[in-house]
Enzyme design. Structure first.
Site, PDB file in Angstrom:
ATOM      1  N   SER A 213       3.243   8.313   7.954  1.00  0.00           N
ATOM      2  CA  SER A 213       3.111   7.888   6.558  1.00  0.00           C
ATOM      3  C   SER A 213       4.409   8.062   5.779  1.00  0.00           C
ATOM      4  CB  SER A 213       1.955   8.630   5.895  1.00  0.00           C
ATOM      5  OG  SER A 213       1.708   8.129   4.615  1.00  0.00           O
TER       6      SER A 213
ATOM      7  N   ASP B  21       2.683   3.408   0.343  1.00  0.00           N
ATOM      8  CA  ASP B  21       3.394   4.263   1.287  1.00  0.00           C
ATOM      9  C   ASP B  21       3.438   3.546   2.640  1.00  0.00           C
ATOM     10  OD1 ASP B  21       0.773   4.598   2.086  1.00  0.00           O
ATOM     11  OD2 ASP B  21       0.726   6.767   1.819  1.00  0.00           O
TER      12      ASP B  21
ATOM     13  N   ASP C 222       2.048   3.668   5.677  1.00  0.00           N
ATOM     14  CA  ASP C 222       0.860   3.180   6.394  1.00  0.00           C
ATOM     15  C   ASP C 222      -0.163   2.574   5.437  1.00  0.00           C
ATOM     16  OD1 ASP C 222       0.271   5.678   5.294  1.00  0.00           O
ATOM     17  OD2 ASP C 222      -1.142   6.224   6.879  1.00  0.00           O
TER      18      ASP C 222
ATOM     19  N   ASP D  44      -2.159   3.486   3.155  1.00  0.00           N
ATOM     20  CA  ASP D  44      -3.493   3.988   2.799  1.00  0.00           C
ATOM     21  C   ASP D  44      -3.536   4.438   1.343  1.00  0.00           C
ATOM     22  OD1 ASP D  44      -1.967   6.273   3.136  1.00  0.00           O
ATOM     23  OD2 ASP D  44      -3.504   7.405   4.198  1.00  0.00           O
TER      24      ASP D  44
END
Length: 448
Positions: free
Chosen positions: A97, A237, A239, A241
């Protein structure tokens, strides 16, 4: 063998010292023993080490007789979605991340995208890997590539009534992570004009680690919003999420105020539902949920706790001020894509700007935002704060750390789940001066 990469909620560590291909293969073997029968979904982020780590993880799973479904470069939420959608036994996203360049990690789920945390299997996997009993032979089971995102995209679009969407201009900043790929796939189905910033996936992160929570990482999005006269901006960010919002003036909107807004958007579609929220900042969320006819439910912060509470309460939505937003129909998982679609729909249908939608809420319940303190003795620091305010007889709640409600203002003080820090949040009932005074007062007490 010590394994410092195993944390409470996921695996995160420096490559190759704390996480490498040998460990990834062993993790695959150990994970296979933790899951019910069935295939395992694997995906990875843009980091340079991620494909090799995923390949090693896959080898360990397949050596244990597990079929692997490889969904390739993706966001964490895609692993969650596909694990549930394909009725797989589990899933793993290889991602670090927003951690530094030399890090990588894994987020693990079992069937129905249920989180695998320290007490639900993660530390058991760690112990198996550490005991060196996770050696594996040659892979015997098959691996299938499945890069078709149609079902995922259709699910995202199902949250909004596209006939009501206006031709908004939106700045989208993927931070050279994976979000841009999904924006491009959604774009033909939406009437929006996109201004793309740091759009191409690049594991070298030429524009810095994608973490919009850091003030220095917000400038590019804010500047693009102002330069292009955009209706609002979104940054993700690595990834994706988590998603972060900027109004048409380029102002960063605290994640706290988005929780109430998204709750109202979901409750308009699913009236009377329950909404799970964290205890760090609460007044605005509770009022907006109740005004929309919903039922607020308090829960300890952290994705494993929020998801578990949502399941037990059958909640329609869950929101954390840290920009994690969870949706019942999305396997109770968090998504960084659904929120901006809902906000775009809200702006389109209301005819009001994002700034206008949040301004009154920010005035009514001003907040400090989360402030982190590195302290040598956390217990002593908290004791100083509680001793100072004890004679004011606040209403106390221990759902997550300590929440103290004084009527006109409140604070939450908690230890980080992942770092040696104390985290402070303060809010007041419409009193910016009181907010500043109390925030400074508590900060001084914490510093000793």
């Amino acid at each position: 063998m010590t394994l410092p990469a195993f944390k409470a909620y996921d695996i995160r560590g420096r490559v190759p010292d704390e996480l490498n291909e040998d460990l990834a293969r062993r993790i695959g073997v150990a994970l296979a023993a933790q899951l019910d029968q069935g295939p395992v979904v694997l995906g990875h982020d843009v980091r340079l080490a991620s494909p090799a780590l995923q390949e090693a993880l896959s080898a360990g799973l397949r050596a244990s007789g597990r079929e692997v479904i490889d969904i390739g470069l993706c966001g964490t939420e895609e692993v969650y979605f596909q694990t549930d959608h394909l009725k797989a036994a589990g899933g793993v996203m290889v991602t670090a991340s927003h951690n530094p360049m030399d890090y990588n990690g894994m987020k693990l789920v079992r069937e129905q995208a249920r989180p695998i945390s320290s007490d639900t299997g993660l530390f058991a996997i760690r112990d198996t890997v550490a005991a060196d009993t996770a050696a594996a032979g040659e892979p015997t089971a098959a691996e299938h590539s499945r890069t078709d995102k149609t079902a995922y995209l259709e699910h995202l679009l199902s949250y909004v009534d596209r006939s009501t969407l206006k031709p908004l201009k939106l700045v989208v900043n993927a931070g050279n992570g994976g979000a841009g790929l999904i924006v491009d796939l959604l774009a033909p189905h939406l009437p929006f004009e996109f201004v793309r910033v740091f759009h191409e996936p690049d594991g070298n992160f030429p524009n810095g680690i994608p973490n919009p929570l850091l003030p220095e990482n917000r400038d590019a999005t804010a500047k693009a919003v102002k330069e292009h006269g955009a209706d609002f901006g979104i940054a993700w960010d690595g990834d994706f999420d988590r998603c972060f919002f900027f109004d048409h003036t380029g102002r960063f909107i605290e994640g706290y105020y988005l929780v109430g807004l998204l709750a109202q958007a979901i409750l308009a579609k699913q009236p009377g539902g329950k909404v799970v929220h964290d205890p760090r900042l609460t007044w605005n969320t509770v009022e907006m949920v109740e005004d929309a006819g919903g039922i607020p439910v308090l829960c300890k912060s952290g994705h494993a706790f929020i998801k578990e509470k949502m399941r037990s309460e059958n909640a329609v939505y869950g929101g954390e001020m840290s920009a994690h937003h969870y949706f019942r129909e999305f396997a109770y998982a968090d998504s960084g894509m659904i929120p901006w679609l809902l906000i775009a729909e809200l702006v389109s249908q209301s005819g009001r700007s994002l700034a206008d939608l949040v301004e009154a809420r920010m005035q009514k319940f001003p907040c400090s935002g989360e402030i982190n303190f590195k302290v040598d003795d956390a217990k002593a620091a908290v004791a100083r704060v509680m001793a100072h305010y004890g004679d004011q007889s606040p209403e106390l709640d221990y759902t997550d750390g300590i929440s103290a409600d004084f009527g006109q203002w409140r604070f939450n003080l908690r230890s980080s789940n992942t770092e040696p820090l104390l985290r402070l949040n303060v809010e007041t009932r419409g009193d910016a001066a009181l907010l500043e005074t109390r925030t400074q007062e508590i900060s001084n007490l914490l510093r000793g």
